[in-house]
Design an enzyme around this catalytic site. Structure first.
Site, PDB file in Angstrom:
ATOM      1  N   SER A 111      -3.160  10.340  10.465  1.00  0.00           N
ATOM      2  CA  SER A 111      -2.091   9.346  10.704  1.00  0.00           C
ATOM      3  C   SER A 111      -0.973  10.006  11.500  1.00  0.00           C
ATOM      4  CB  SER A 111      -1.524   8.866   9.358  1.00  0.00           C
ATOM      5  OG  SER A 111      -0.341   8.113   9.570  1.00  0.00           O
ATOM      6  N   TYR A 142       1.828  10.636   1.017  1.00  0.00           N
ATOM      7  CA  TYR A 142       1.014  10.181   2.158  1.00  0.00           C
ATOM      8  C   TYR A 142       1.141  11.113   3.373  1.00  0.00           C
ATOM      9  CZ  TYR A 142      -1.175   7.228   5.652  1.00  0.00           C
ATOM     10  OH  TYR A 142      -1.994   6.754   6.649  1.00  0.00           O
TER      11      TYR A 142
HETATM   12  N1  LIG Z   1      -3.344   0.756   8.816  1.00  0.00           N
HETATM   13  C1  LIG Z   1      -2.504   1.653   9.324  1.00  0.00           C
HETATM   14  O1  LIG Z   1      -1.413   1.306   9.831  1.00  0.00           O
HETATM   15  C2  LIG Z   1      -2.882   3.113   9.325  1.00  0.00           C
HETATM   16  C3  LIG Z   1      -2.093   3.991  10.087  1.00  0.00           C
HETATM   17  C4  LIG Z   1      -2.424   5.346  10.101  1.00  0.00           C
HETATM   18  C5  LIG Z   1      -3.512   5.799   9.391  1.00  0.00           C
HETATM   19  N2  LIG Z   1      -4.270   4.930   8.656  1.00  0.00           N
HETATM   20  C6  LIG Z   1      -5.395   5.478   7.900  1.00  0.00           C
HETATM   21  O2  LIG Z   1      -6.583   4.814   8.255  1.00  0.00           O
HETATM   22  C7  LIG Z   1      -7.447   4.711   7.116  1.00  0.00           C
HETATM   23  C8  LIG Z   1      -7.825   3.269   6.875  1.00  0.00           C
HETATM   24  O3  LIG Z   1      -6.644   2.491   6.758  1.00  0.00           O
HETATM   25  P1  LIG Z   1      -6.706   0.900   6.541  1.00  0.00           P
HETATM   26  O4  LIG Z   1      -5.367   0.381   6.882  1.00  0.00           O
HETATM   27  O5  LIG Z   1      -7.929   0.345   7.196  1.00  0.00           O
HETATM   28  O6  LIG Z   1      -6.874   0.866   4.943  1.00  0.00           O
HETATM   29  P2  LIG Z   1      -7.230  -0.352   3.967  1.00  0.00           P
HETATM   30  O7  LIG Z   1      -6.425  -0.167   2.734  1.00  0.00           O
HETATM   31  O8  LIG Z   1      -7.176  -1.673   4.663  1.00  0.00           O
HETATM   32  O9  LIG Z   1      -8.776  -0.029   3.624  1.00  0.00           O
HETATM   33  C9  LIG Z   1      -9.114   1.187   2.997  1.00  0.00           C
HETATM   34  C10 LIG Z   1     -10.484   1.072   2.370  1.00  0.00           C
HETATM   35  O10 LIG Z   1     -10.736   2.337   1.710  1.00  0.00           O
HETATM   36  C11 LIG Z   1     -11.308   2.073   0.434  1.00  0.00           C
HETATM   37  N3  LIG Z   1     -10.984   3.174  -0.467  1.00  0.00           N
HETATM   38  C12 LIG Z   1      -9.768   3.490  -0.987  1.00  0.00           C
HETATM   39  N4  LIG Z   1      -9.889   4.538  -1.811  1.00  0.00           N
HETATM   40  C13 LIG Z   1     -11.197   4.907  -1.811  1.00  0.00           C
HETATM   41  C14 LIG Z   1     -11.936   5.916  -2.465  1.00  0.00           C
HETATM   42  N5  LIG Z   1     -11.358   6.755  -3.341  1.00  0.00           N
HETATM   43  N6  LIG Z   1     -13.273   6.011  -2.229  1.00  0.00           N
HETATM   44  C15 LIG Z   1     -13.874   5.156  -1.385  1.00  0.00           C
HETATM   45  N7  LIG Z   1     -13.226   4.168  -0.731  1.00  0.00           N
HETATM   46  C16 LIG Z   1     -11.906   4.045  -0.945  1.00  0.00           C
HETATM   47  C17 LIG Z   1     -10.655   0.766  -0.011  1.00  0.00           C
HETATM   48  O11 LIG Z   1     -11.451   0.128  -1.010  1.00  0.00           O
HETATM   49  C18 LIG Z   1     -10.574  -0.017   1.295  1.00  0.00           C
HETATM   50  O12 LIG Z   1     -11.733  -0.806   1.502  1.00  0.00           O
HETATM   51  C19 LIG Z   1      -6.684   5.361   5.953  1.00  0.00           C
HETATM   52  O13 LIG Z   1      -7.086   6.705   5.817  1.00  0.00           O
HETATM   53  C20 LIG Z   1      -5.239   5.277   6.402  1.00  0.00           C
HETATM   54  O14 LIG Z   1      -4.437   6.274   5.815  1.00  0.00           O
HETATM   55  C21 LIG Z   1      -3.969   3.600   8.610  1.00  0.00           C
END
Ligand SMILES: NC(=O)c1ccc[n+]([C@@H]2O[C@H](COP(=O)([O-])OP(=O)(O)OC[C@H]3O[C@@H](n4cnc5c(N)ncnc54)[C@H](O)[C@@H]3O)[C@@H](O)[C@H]2O)c1
Length: 254
Positions: free
Chosen positions: A135, A148
């Site tokens: 991120s 985070y």
């Molecule tokens: N959305 C953003 O703005 C953003 C920005 C920077 C980084 N990210 C990173 O991208 C990744 C995905 O983000 P997103 O927004 O799609 O998340 P989200 O919350 O929409 O989806 C995350 C998925 O991961 C699954 N999950 C959570 N914990 C888990 C575990 N212990 N084992 C297996 N599965 C698990 C959840 O069930 C969910 O389906 C994350 O690592 C997040 O930190 C997201």
């Protein structure tokens, strides 16, 4: 668990793939011809995504080393591992309970390590690649999200360590640093249209990312064109982390 062999097709495993960025990565890798293993804590969500691409769904927690080891026994070929599962519960750093801090480090850092350790033999045999979804928070900490930002900084450090220490295995390790992405997990952040418009106005590219904007970078990193790329982070953030000037100008405008 029965063995699943897909020796004739490149295979990708994506964690946290039941929705959001992970789902978009699965759809894109499937388009590229990968057989996909769709891993998520939410088994039903994983099933739905797997059904979209004719892949295999696995419901597990990435921090569960027994479940991950058992899964590894059933996958004989792995060309691409995308550690995408991550959590971002809000909490003030002055008061966050240590248990909550630990839980975030567990999912966001130890989860990826768990998968890397379990699948290194298959990845090495395939001269494969790992992509860790970090991120911009690793570079520009986000107040109010406690573990985070440190967890994503640690994930980038883990990526670089693996790239160097495990280079002899033939596996490449890189990270992607998304900025703001519209997903189910961040729906509340972009829900207020006025706040969203202010955010977009400050971003060089003028809009929050969609999951596909992140997913589209993955085939390059896991594919042959990136054969000499390892230990790197690509910030897919619309210029967010380089746009200090936008914020200064906004402050000057008042
Ligand atoms: N959305 C953003 O703005 C953003 C920005 C920077 C980084 N990210 C990173 O991208 C990744 C995905 O983000 P997103 O927004 O799609 O998340 P989200 O919350 O929409 O989806 C995350 C998925 O991961 C699954 N999950 C959570 N914990 C888990 C575990 N212990 N084992 C297996 N599965 C698990 C959840 O069930 C969910 O389906 C994350 O690592 C997040 O930190 C997201």
């Amino acid at each position: 668990m029965t063995a699943t062999t897909t020796p004739d097709r490149p295979t990708a495993l994506v964690t946290g793939a039941g929705r959001g960025i992970g789902r978009a990565i699965v759809l894109r890798l499937a388009q590229e011809g990968y057989a996909c293993v769709v891993v998520d804590l939410d088994a039903d969500a994983a099933e739905k995504v797997a059904a979209e691409v004719g892949g295999r769904a696995v419901g597990l927690d990435v921090t569960d080393s027994t479940a991950v080891s058992e899964l590894a026994v059933t996958i004989t070929r792995l060309d691409a591992l995308v550690n995408n599962a991550g959590i971002f519960p809000p909490a003030p750093i002055a008061e966050v309970p240590l248990e909550q801090f630990r839980a975030v480090m567990d999912v966001n850092v130890l989860g990826p390590l768990n998968l890397i350790q379990a699948f290194l033999p298959q990845l090495g045999a395939a001269r494969g690649a790992v992509v860790n979804i970090a991120s911009t928070a690793a570079k520009a900490p986000v107040p109010g999200t406690a573990a985070y930002s440190p967890s994503k900084a640690a994930l980038i450090s883990l990526t670089k360590l693996c790239a160097v220490e495990l280079a002899s295995t033939g596996v490449r390790f890189n990270a992607i640093g998304p900025g703001g992405v519209q997903t189910e997990g961040t729906a509340s952040v972009s829900a207020d249209p006025e706040r969203e418009a202010r955010f977009n106005a400050l971003l060089p590219v003028g809009r929050r990312a969609l999951p596909d904007d992140i997913a589209d970078v993955v085939p390059f990193l896991v594919g042959p064109d990136a054969r000499y790329v390892t230990g790197q982070v690509i910030y897919v953030d619309g210029g967010l982390t380089e746009s200090t000037i936008s914020f200064l100008r906004a402050a000057q405008r008042g």
